[in-house]
Structure formats: C-alpha cells, structure tokens
Design a protein around this motif. Structure first.
Motif, short mmCIF file in Angstrom:
data_model
loop_
_atom_site.label_atom_id
_atom_site.label_comp_id
_atom_site.label_asym_id
_atom_site.label_seq_id
_atom_site.Cartn_x
_atom_site.Cartn_y
_atom_site.Cartn_z
N LEU A 262 9.75 -10.15 0.42
CA LEU A 262 9.06 -10.16 -0.87
C LEU A 262 7.59 -9.86 -0.63
CD1 LEU A 262 10.65 -13.32 -2.53
CD2 LEU A 262 11.07 -10.94 -3.14
N VAL A 263 7.08 -8.82 -1.26
CA VAL A 263 5.70 -8.36 -1.08
C VAL A 263 4.93 -8.65 -2.36
CG1 VAL A 263 4.21 -6.39 -0.59
CG2 VAL A 263 6.48 -6.55 0.48
N LEU A 264 3.89 -9.47 -2.25
CA LEU A 264 3.09 -9.86 -3.40
C LEU A 264 1.71 -9.22 -3.34
CD1 LEU A 264 2.98 -11.85 -5.93
CD2 LEU A 264 1.74 -13.38 -4.38
N GLY A 265 1.40 -8.40 -4.33
CA GLY A 265 0.06 -7.85 -4.48
C GLY A 265 -0.34 -6.89 -3.38
N GLY A 266 -1.64 -6.72 -3.23
CA GLY A 266 -2.19 -5.83 -2.21
C GLY A 266 -3.17 -4.84 -2.79
N ASN A 267 -4.02 -4.32 -1.92
CA ASN A 267 -4.99 -3.29 -2.28
C ASN A 267 -4.34 -1.94 -2.05
OD1 ASN A 267 -7.24 -1.84 -2.91
ND2 ASN A 267 -8.55 -2.71 -1.31
N ILE A 268 -4.19 -1.14 -3.10
CA ILE A 268 -3.51 0.15 -3.02
C ILE A 268 -4.56 1.24 -2.89
CG2 ILE A 268 -1.93 1.73 -4.19
CD1 ILE A 268 -0.93 -0.87 -5.68
N ARG A 269 -4.45 2.03 -1.85
CA ARG A 269 -5.46 3.04 -1.57
C ARG A 269 -4.82 4.40 -1.30
NH1 ARG A 269 -10.00 -0.23 1.40
NH2 ARG A 269 -8.98 -2.16 2.00
N ALA A 270 -5.60 5.45 -1.54
CA ALA A 270 -5.29 6.79 -1.04
C ALA A 270 -6.30 7.05 0.07
CB ALA A 270 -5.41 7.83 -2.14
N GLY A 271 -5.84 6.99 1.32
CA GLY A 271 -6.77 7.02 2.43
C GLY A 271 -7.55 5.72 2.47
N HIS A 272 -8.89 5.81 2.38
CA HIS A 272 -9.72 4.59 2.38
C HIS A 272 -10.15 4.20 0.98
CE1 HIS A 272 -13.04 7.39 1.83
NE2 HIS A 272 -13.83 6.37 1.58
N GLN A 273 -9.89 5.04 -0.01
CA GLN A 273 -10.39 4.79 -1.36
C GLN A 273 -9.41 3.97 -2.19
OE1 GLN A 273 -13.52 5.79 -2.81
NE2 GLN A 273 -12.74 4.22 -4.18
N SER A 274 -9.88 2.86 -2.76
CA SER A 274 -9.06 2.09 -3.67
C SER A 274 -8.63 2.99 -4.82
CB SER A 274 -9.84 0.89 -4.20
OG SER A 274 -10.14 0.00 -3.15
N LEU A 275 -7.35 2.92 -5.15
CA LEU A 275 -6.77 3.94 -6.01
C LEU A 275 -6.64 3.52 -7.46
CD1 LEU A 275 -5.54 6.78 -5.96
CD2 LEU A 275 -3.34 5.75 -5.46
N THR A 276 -6.08 2.36 -7.71
CA THR A 276 -5.74 2.01 -9.09
C THR A 276 -6.84 1.28 -9.82
OG1 THR A 276 -4.80 -0.13 -8.54
CG2 THR A 276 -3.34 1.78 -8.40
N ASN A 277 -7.80 0.73 -9.07
CA ASN A 277 -8.89 -0.04 -9.69
C ASN A 277 -8.36 -1.17 -10.56
OD1 ASN A 277 -11.76 -0.30 -9.90
ND2 ASN A 277 -11.57 0.29 -12.03
N GLY A 278 -7.22 -1.71 -10.18
CA GLY A 278 -6.66 -2.83 -10.93
C GLY A 278 -5.91 -2.44 -12.17
#
Length: 584
Positions: free
Chosen positions: A359-375
């Motif tokens: 079970l995977v909860l949350g996380g910072n989603i990035r494309a490369g080093h850049q945060s992607l979804t901004n929440g």
C-alpha cells in the motif's frame, strides 16, 4: 528539446486533470504523511493534503489522524472517497509538535491497538503522544529510560515489530545522534521503556548503521526477528570533497540486526542493485509461502546524483541477498509511467497488507526533478495505490483476499517456484559471519492471536491480515476539516482552471531552468558553509523549499503550494564502494 518534451508531457497531464471521479471532501493528494497499519486500518497523519472542494481543490496541513479500512474491496488509483475515511482530531490533550513535512518525517510506532508519535518536541522529554484505536482516545504517556524524544527526526528510519511490542528508530538528523538506535519496548503498556543502543553500549558486532533517508524493515527470521537496513546516505563515510555531498549508502552492503542478541552485521549483496544515491523510497517485506525466503521490495525514490524521481521497483531476496529489478514488469500496469516515462514518485509512505500488497500512501510526483502536479487533484496520480507483490501489478481495485505467491521474476533468479523452495540460499560472496547464517535459518514464534494486524511503521514493517477492525465510526465529509463544511458534490472549474494551470506550468518550467543554472554552486556552498554543524544539520537548512508568502493562487483564491524540488545540483559522485550492477 527539453522544454518541448516537458510541454508534451504536461499537455498530456492537463488533459487528465479532472475530478469526474471525485466528490467534495475526497482526499486527492497527500505529501509528507507517515502511516502505520493496525487491525486492518491504515492510519496516517502529518503532511499536506489536497481535498476536493466546490472550486476544485485546496491543499493544506491538517491536525487530524486519518484512517482507511482496508479489510474490504474498494476502488483505488483515484481520490480516496470521504466515505471511507475516518478523521480523528488530535486535540489539545496531547503535545504533538507541528513539523515541516518536507524536511521532517516524524515516525509513528505501533504496538497492539496503540500508536505512538516519536519526535517533535524542541527539548528532550520522556513523554510520547499515544492513540488507542479501541477507545479512540489520545493521551501523553511517560517512558522510562531517558529523555530521548526531541527534534524532528528528519529522514530517519523507524519500524515496529509484530507481536513483541518492540519498536526501533535510527539515523536521520535534527537531532543528529550519530551511529545509535532507540529500542522502544511497549510490551507492557503500563510500563513503557526504551534504551539508546550504540556499539559496545547495548549492541554488538558491527557499528550501528548511520543512515539518512534510507529504510529499516522487520524480517521474521531469527529467534525474535531481524531488522534490515539499507539505502539513503551513509553519514559515517563522510563527505565527498569533489561534490560537497555525503557519500551514498552502498546498496550492496546490507545491515542486519538480530533483535534477540542485539547484534549487527554488514552482509554483502549481489545482483542488479538500485540506482546509486537512491533515497526517499518506501519498502515492504513478504515471506514465501513455505517461509524459507523473504523478499524486501522498494518502490520509487529520489536520486541526489541524478536529480530525478523514480518509479522503479526492486526486490532484495533473502537469504541469498540478491537484488532483482522488477521495474519492467511493474511498468506494464503503471498508469503514472504511461503518462510520461520521466515521471517518478518519492517521499511516499508504504505498508504491506496481508503479506501480499504494498500500500503506497502519497508522495511527491515529479517529472525529472520538477514537482509535477503542484498538489492538483488528478485521477492518474492517486493518493493511495496498491502493488500486488505476487505479480508486480498495480491494482485498480483493492482486494484484501489476494494470496501471496513468489513472483516468477524472483524465482527465475533464486530458483524454486511460486510456493518457495528457493535453490539459491547463500550469498554469492559467502556469509559475513557464520552466526548470521545460523540466525537466518531460525524463525520467531508465529503470532498467537488474530485480533490485530501486525503493526507497521514508517514505510517499513509488513502487516498481517485479520478480520477485526478499529471499531471507529466513519465520518462524513463535514467532519474531515472545518474549512470544507458546506461544500457540495464537486466538479471541475472547466476551462478557467485549465488556463490557470497552463500558466503555472509554464512558469514552473522557466523557474526550474533558472534553478538548474545556480543550484550546483549554492548547494555545495551550503554543505560546507558551517563547520560547527554536522553535515546533515547543515543540509537541513536547504533540504526542501518551504512555502513563502508570495505564492501563486488558483482562480478560487486557494493558495497553490509549490512542492519542493530538492534543489541539489552537486557534481557527479563516484560509485563509492558499489560492488553490484546499478540499473535504473
């Protein structure tokens, strides 16, 4: 070329940003939370959360403890429906200090039907906040043995063990404690105690691993169980003079702790090791059906060396201590990678349910080093995921009845079959110590009751299926947070929000290019700017970007929080002591 690729990937992302599967009050994004599994409920607290609202979504920290019942079938790979979430206000009866979720991962331990929050106070204390899931009450409890609770325990490793009431904490920073480990005993809730172990002062054999941003997991071998630790940074190795950064922990050196004898070993591993400098991944353990082998699976993570996040899946198989790369198998069902192959996830928290699913909860989603979804709420980048560890398949519906079998990806390397019977049972390099070989053949007593799941803490310990529940009522959307009261079933603010997101994403691209040009010099200078601090105390000043006062706003006037991009740009480090083959 890079901008074109990013715009292409982000255009696909914008096409997927929809809340058609969401309702107001649903949790659609989580960052910086810690979790534990007790009695078939996944408990989590701290961090930042995006809730679906009438005008799209808002992202904010909360002071609640959340839980989701995982003993029944429910859809995942989407927002978490508010109807499945129980929210408990922490209140003022206990003292849980608010910490920055980007720079701190305050551990939670669990024993029986109680969880304990370790970390937060600014001065040493022997008091721990605790929550009993049966009575649904918070209270502060005192622990005998010393005042060990203080600081954020940023990027530390923590784990709780099933049935014994023992929990452990090691590594990390703020405070930086050196090579030592806290051993917490909650077997008698009326007389809690703990000790601080270091070499020749409570522990024996090898030195206690001094890791930051790695993992520690419980493995049901030995008389009372084993702890296995690896990954992240190895503070004991010092700082690379060329880059100004610490050396990575060698994934081909695995640290093992025998709970019964308080003894550490460093065992050499082989196979296809994870990428050098991988950290902020999560891990979970499964046992083969015949209980002769154990498989530690790690997912995702961040690489300081490559400045990128990963969707990789690796498994360390014991007792052969063999690394196996299962990424190509998991990628076939991974919706995130199908959007863009450069997408990765780090800072997530994981638990293993019923020896079967990660079970995977949350996380910072990035494309490369850049945060992607901004929440932003998004039906592709879900706040809760499940990986079937028998097949390395990402699930669209959580099914608690799945039974574990050894994946072909594993037994094709270690021999045997789906039921076990591995033929490769000795490390390629031989045993670090014959005593370790003997310990690996032993097994602790099986859990004596089915009244609770095996507790698990901070991306580490596997959970065991049971039929009991926490017994708490499910709260409606109005109880999730006061700021959302009165919202109705929400949809999307159509084209206006999309245009706003396009503008923000273009802004992020331009901003990230500027950061790339200045990051290397600044990061190295920061590392060496204050000789009065330990390496990681110095690092703590710039590990993540905190939210400033001049943030962009969405059209509904909700502040948009830019997730941290881990603004490290050090020069390439040598593969320090890396004996295996690294493949990302």
């Amino acid at each position: 070329m890079v901008i074109a690729l990013r715009l292409g990937g982000l255009a696909v992302l914008l096409g997927l940003v929809t809340q058609g599967l969401c309702a107001a009050g649903d949790i659609c994004y989580i960052l910086g939370a810690v979790s534990t599994l007790i009695q078939d409920r996944l408990y989590f607290l701290q961090g930042y959360y995006s809730f679906v609202t009438l005008n799209g979504q808002s992202i904010e920290p909360t002071s609640a403890l959340y839980s989701v019942d995982v003993d029944d079938t429910f859809p995942i790979e989407r927002s978490i429906p508010s109807s499945l979430v129980t929210s408990t206000d922490i209140g003022s009866d206990v003292h849980i200090s608010k910490t920055d979720p980007f720079n701190a991962s305050v551990p939670i331990w669990s024993s029986g039907d109680t969880l304990y929050v370790f970390g937060g106070p600014t001065s040493p204390t022997n008091v721990l906040p605790s929550y009993n899931v049966t009575s649904q009450t918070w209270k502060d409890v005192q622990v005998e043995g010393g005042s060990f609770n203080f600081g954020n325990h940023s990027f530390s490793q923590a784990v709780s063990t099933p049935d014994s009431g023992l929990s452990f904490y090691s590594g990390g920073l703020a405070p930086y404690t050196g090579p030592s480990m806290i051993r917490f005993d909650a077997s008698n809730p009326a007389k809690l105690s703990w000790t601080n172990e270091s070499l020749d002062h409570g522990s024996y054999g090898a030195e206690v691993p001094n890791l930051v941003d790695g993992t520690i997991v419980y493995v049901p071998a030995g008389k009372e169980g084993l702890l296995v630790s690896f990954g992240g940074y190895n503070v004991s190795e010092g700082i690379d003079s060329n880059s100004g950064f610490p050396y990575p922990s060698d994934f081909s050196v695995i640290n093992i702790y025998d709970i019964a004898s308080h003894t550490w070993w460093a065992q050499e591993a082989s196979g296809v090791v994870p990428p050098t400098y991988l950290c902020q991944f999560c891990a979970g353990v499964t046992s083969s059906p015949d209980n002769t082998a154990f498989h530690i699976t790690i997912y995702g993570g961040w690489s300081l060396l490559e400045l990128t996040s990963y969707e990789t899946v690796y498994t360390l198989s014991l007792p052969s201590f063999t690394w196996i790369n299962a990424t190509s198998v998991s990628a076939q069902s991974n919706a995130e990678q199908q959007v863009n192959s450069t997408i990765g996830r780090d800072q997530q928290s994981c638990q293993v349910y019923n020896n079967t699913q990660l079970l995977v909860l949350g996380g910072n989603i990035r494309a490369g080093h850049q945060s992607l979804t901004n929440g932003a709420c998004n039906q592709v980048f879900a706040p809760l995921r499940a990986l079937d560890l028998s097949t390395y398949t990402w699930q669209s519906v959580f099914d608690p009845t799945i039974e574990y079998k050894v994946p072909e990806t594993i037994y094709s390397v270690i021999g045997g079959s789906a039921t076990g019977d591995a033929t490769k049972t000795v490390p390629d390099s031989g045993w670090a110590d014959t005593k370790l070989a003997s310990v690996m053949e032993q097994r602790p007593p099986m859990p004596t009751t089915s009244s609770s799941s095996a507790p698990s803490t901070a991306t580490s310990t596997p959970g065991y299926h049971s039929t009991s529940s926490a017994g708490s009522s499910t709260l409606g959307y109005a109880n999730v947070t006061k700021s959302h009261t009165g919202a109705t079933a929400g949809g999307v603010v159509g084209g206006i929000v999309a245009l706003a997101l396009v503008a923000l994403l273009v802004w992020f691209i331009l901003r990230s290019r500027k950061r790339k040009s200045r990051g290397n010099a600044r990061a190295a200078a920061d590392w060496q700017s204050d000789n009065s601090k330990t390496p990681f105390e110095a690092e703590d000043t710039h590990l993540g970007e905190l939210h400033g006062e001049h943030r962009p706003h969405e059209v509904d006037a909700t502040q948009v929080y830019e997730l941290p991009d881990k603004d490290y740009h050090g020069t390439e480090l040598p593969a320090h002591g890396n004996k295996g083959t690294s493949t990302s």
